[in-house]
Design an enzyme around this catalytic site. Structure first.
Site, PDB file in Angstrom:
ATOM      1  N   SER A 130      28.257  43.810  46.199  1.00 11.31           N
ATOM      2  CA  SER A 130      29.387  44.491  46.817  1.00 11.31           C
ATOM      3  C   SER A 130      29.069  44.882  48.253  1.00 11.31           C
ATOM      4  CB  SER A 130      29.759  45.717  45.995  1.00 11.31           C
ATOM      5  OG  SER A 130      28.608  46.418  45.624  1.00 11.31           O
ATOM      6  N   HIS A 156      32.586  37.709  45.105  1.00 15.97           N
ATOM      7  CA  HIS A 156      32.717  39.138  44.773  1.00 15.97           C
ATOM      8  C   HIS A 156      33.986  39.394  43.962  1.00 15.97           C
ATOM      9  CE1 HIS A 156      33.261  43.508  46.398  1.00 15.97           C
ATOM     10  NE2 HIS A 156      32.631  43.509  45.241  1.00 15.97           N
ATOM     11  N   GLU A 168      36.608  37.822  46.501  1.00 22.03           N
ATOM     12  CA  GLU A 168      36.259  37.775  47.933  1.00 22.03           C
ATOM     13  C   GLU A 168      35.102  36.777  48.064  1.00 22.03           C
ATOM     14  OE1 GLU A 168      34.877  41.706  49.044  1.00 22.03           O
ATOM     15  OE2 GLU A 168      36.008  41.711  50.891  1.00 22.03           O
ATOM     16  N   ASN A 206      35.168  46.678  50.629  1.00 19.43           N
ATOM     17  CA  ASN A 206      34.397  47.918  50.608  1.00 19.43           C
ATOM     18  C   ASN A 206      34.234  48.554  51.984  1.00 19.43           C
ATOM     19  OD1 ASN A 206      34.100  48.225  47.851  1.00 19.43           O
ATOM     20  ND2 ASN A 206      32.439  46.720  47.791  1.00 19.43           N
TER      21      ASN A 206
HETATM   22  N1  3HC Z   1      38.231  46.164  31.079  1.00 15.32           N
HETATM   23  C1  3HC Z   1      39.118  45.279  30.604  1.00 15.32           C
HETATM   24  N2  3HC Z   1      40.448  45.495  30.567  1.00 15.32           N
HETATM   25  C2  3HC Z   1      40.872  46.690  30.995  1.00 15.32           C
HETATM   26  C3  3HC Z   1      40.006  47.677  31.484  1.00 15.32           C
HETATM   27  C4  3HC Z   1      38.619  47.370  31.514  1.00 15.32           C
HETATM   28  N3  3HC Z   1      37.726  48.246  31.979  1.00 15.32           N
HETATM   29  N4  3HC Z   1      40.735  48.759  31.853  1.00 15.32           N
HETATM   30  C5  3HC Z   1      42.015  48.458  31.592  1.00 15.32           C
HETATM   31  N5  3HC Z   1      42.108  47.211  31.099  1.00 15.32           N
HETATM   32  C6  3HC Z   1      43.308  46.526  30.660  1.00 15.32           C
HETATM   33  C7  3HC Z   1      43.936  47.296  29.517  1.00 15.32           C
HETATM   34  O1  3HC Z   1      43.354  46.929  28.276  1.00 15.32           O
HETATM   35  C8  3HC Z   1      45.377  46.881  29.615  1.00 15.32           C
HETATM   36  O2  3HC Z   1      45.533  45.605  29.033  1.00 15.32           O
HETATM   37  P1  3HC Z   1      46.822  45.254  28.160  1.00 15.32           P
HETATM   38  O3  3HC Z   1      47.903  45.001  29.147  1.00 15.32           O
HETATM   39  O4  3HC Z   1      46.412  44.045  27.419  1.00 15.32           O
HETATM   40  O5  3HC Z   1      47.068  46.427  27.257  1.00 15.32           O
HETATM   41  C9  3HC Z   1      45.600  46.716  31.126  1.00 15.32           C
HETATM   42  O6  3HC Z   1      44.288  46.580  31.714  1.00 15.32           O
HETATM   43  C10 3HC Z   1      46.284  47.926  31.725  1.00 15.32           C
HETATM   44  O7  3HC Z   1      45.517  49.055  31.350  1.00 15.32           O
HETATM   45  P2  3HC Z   1      46.118  50.484  30.983  1.00 15.32           P
HETATM   46  O8  3HC Z   1      47.529  50.299  30.495  1.00 15.32           O
HETATM   47  O9  3HC Z   1      45.169  51.188  30.095  1.00 15.32           O
HETATM   48  O10 3HC Z   1      46.065  51.316  32.305  1.00 15.32           O
HETATM   49  P3  3HC Z   1      46.633  50.995  33.733  1.00 15.32           P
HETATM   50  O11 3HC Z   1      47.975  50.333  33.699  1.00 15.32           O
HETATM   51  O12 3HC Z   1      46.470  52.257  34.479  1.00 15.32           O
HETATM   52  O13 3HC Z   1      45.623  49.927  34.345  1.00 15.32           O
HETATM   53  C11 3HC Z   1      43.745  49.528  35.705  1.00 15.32           C
HETATM   54  C12 3HC Z   1      44.245  50.164  34.415  1.00 15.32           C
HETATM   55  C13 3HC Z   1      43.977  48.017  35.652  1.00 15.32           C
HETATM   56  C14 3HC Z   1      42.275  49.804  35.762  1.00 15.32           C
HETATM   57  C15 3HC Z   1      44.548  50.127  36.914  1.00 15.32           C
HETATM   58  O14 3HC Z   1      44.493  51.518  36.859  1.00 15.32           O
HETATM   59  C16 3HC Z   1      44.009  49.682  38.249  1.00 15.32           C
HETATM   60  O15 3HC Z   1      44.361  48.623  38.739  1.00 15.32           O
HETATM   61  N6  3HC Z   1      43.154  50.535  38.870  1.00 15.32           N
HETATM   62  C17 3HC Z   1      42.544  50.218  40.152  1.00 15.32           C
HETATM   63  C18 3HC Z   1      41.323  49.385  39.897  1.00 15.32           C
HETATM   64  C19 3HC Z   1      40.661  48.967  41.182  1.00 15.32           C
HETATM   65  O16 3HC Z   1      41.027  49.333  42.288  1.00 15.32           O
HETATM   66  N7  3HC Z   1      39.611  48.137  41.032  1.00 15.32           N
HETATM   67  C20 3HC Z   1      38.810  47.683  42.134  1.00 15.32           C
HETATM   68  C21 3HC Z   1      37.601  48.526  42.279  1.00 15.32           C
HETATM   69  S1  3HC Z   1      36.633  48.070  43.671  1.00 15.32           S
HETATM   70  C22 3HC Z   1      35.569  46.921  43.082  1.00 15.32           C
HETATM   71  O17 3HC Z   1      35.527  46.595  41.918  1.00 15.32           O
HETATM   72  C23 3HC Z   1      34.658  46.334  44.084  1.00 15.32           C
HETATM   73  C24 3HC Z   1      33.253  46.808  43.925  1.00 15.32           C
HETATM   74  O18 3HC Z   1      32.449  46.120  44.831  1.00 15.32           O
HETATM   75  C25 3HC Z   1      33.062  48.273  44.121  1.00 15.32           C
END
Ligand code: 3HC
Length: 302
Positions: A130, A156, A168, A206
């Site tokens: 990352s 990424h 990415e 990031n």
């Molecule tokens: N693993 C697998 N699937 C997951 C999960 C996980 N950790 N968390 C949620 N899901 C799935 C759920 O099972 C659900 O699936 P379904 O439609 O089959 O039921 C679906 O995602 C939607 O989940 P929820 O209904 O429980 O909750 P939300 O609608 O709030 O979605 C979220 C959860 C997708 C995590 C949403 O809140 C989101 O998009 N959050 C932002 C995440 C983000 O910004 N990620 C990037 C982080 S930065 C990064 O990774 C880079 C690194 O370098 C730091």
């Protein structure tokens, strides 16, 4: 439009939350056999259980046929170790390796050197880093095999990998045009939208996201508002799916801090200094969802 990916066999090193997700989209969407490597048997078996659980959920929701789920399960194989030692070593018919081991520069550099010695051209040596310089990892690969630096590239993914639709691609200074095109095509095969970034601190995502999370922890530290109100502001005021503190808990505060330190150290710009609260939370081991406590509390994972 990216070219055909031409990958026939892949390996993912590190079966944590990112490595597992990458193996999942590789097996399910790119439909490629994939070995998932981790030195810990318990991490491996827990991850493979989650892998099956994700597929079973998709079948029960009618989004995936039983046959496709079984085929994806058959494509993944857990292997103990980091893929570079003795009898557990990667086979030289692996065309693509993506490492998702902890964000420790020397650890990753050592791995790239060993991988380069095992996997001949044209295998791609990918990193899910990352924030660590791909150019530095490419140089480490070159010490393992002459010419290997051309095959190093950042691939990424975003957490949770099965859900987030972005990859990415980050070429090192040394990366060949062919490696970049093959990595892009692989991202498309995993059903992701692909963006390309220069090898600059924090890349695209990031460089923007971590300062936002860091600022949110400073606002909390100043006592301006509660975590709930800070996050609600972003969810309802800006339409983000989760607020910055909840997101930091999802990513892991240790990961956020290490990325913020890279931004600070590599630019020398004081605007990137990590907040005192973030540092202390990591000191306390309150690094987020994976341990049950961060800015919020979470039920312990089985
Ligand atoms: N693993 C697998 N699937 C997951 C999960 C996980 N950790 N968390 C949620 N899901 C799935 C759920 O099972 C659900 O699936 P379904 O439609 O089959 O039921 C679906 O995602 C939607 O989940 P929820 O209904 O429980 O909750 P939300 O609608 O709030 O979605 C979220 C959860 C997708 C995590 C949403 O809140 C989101 O998009 N959050 C932002 C995440 C983000 O910004 N990620 C990037 C982080 S930065 C990064 O990774 C880079 C690194 O370098 C730091």
């Amino acid at each position: 439009m990216a070219a055909a990916h031409s990958i026939k066999k892949a390996a993912v090193i590190g079966a944590g939350q990112m490595g597992l997700g990458i193996a999942y989209v590789t097996a399910l969407h790119a439909r490629i056999p994939v070995t998932l490597h981790d030195p810990s048997s318990s991490v491996l078996s827990a991850s493979l259980k989650r892998f099956d659980g994700w597929l079973d959920k998709d079948v029960s929701k009618g989004r995936l046929s039983k046959e496709d789920a079984e085929a994806a399960k058959d494509r993944v194989k857990g292997v103990k170790g980091d893929g570079t030692e003795g009898g557990e070593a990667l086979k030289d018919d692996t065309d693509l390796v993506i490492e998702a081991i902890p964000e420790i520069p020397d650890l990753k550099a050592g791995l790239f050197k060993r991988l380069a010695g095992i996997l001949p051209a044209p295998a791609i040596l990918g990193s899910n880093t990352s924030s660590i310089s791909l150019t530095r990892l490419a140089r480490a690969a070159e010490t393992g095999a002459v010419g290997a630096s051309e095959r190093v590239v950042g691939i990424h993914f975003f957490n949770p990998v099965p859900v987030m639709k972005l990859v990415e691609i980050i070429p090192a200074l040394q990366t060949s045009a062919e490696t970049i095109e093959r990595a892009k095509a692989f991202g498309v095969a995993c059903k992701k939208e692909v963006v390309t970034s220069k090898d600059s601190p924090g890349f695209i995502a990031n460089a923007i996201l971590m300062p936002m999370i860091n600022e949110a922890t400073m606002v909390l530290e100043k006592g301006t508002a509660t975590p709930e109100h800070i996050d609600t502001t972003f969810r309802l005021g800006m339409g983000h799916p989760m607020g910055p503190l909840r997101l930091a808990d999802l990513i892991g505060l240790d990961t956020c801090l290490s990325i913020q330190r890279v931004l600070h150290n590599e630019t020398g710009d004081s605007k990137y200094r990590p907040s005192g609260l973030l540092v202390r939370m990591v000191d306390a081991g309150w690094v987020g969802e994976k341990v049950g406590k961060g800015f919020y509390e979470y039920p312990k994972k089985a």
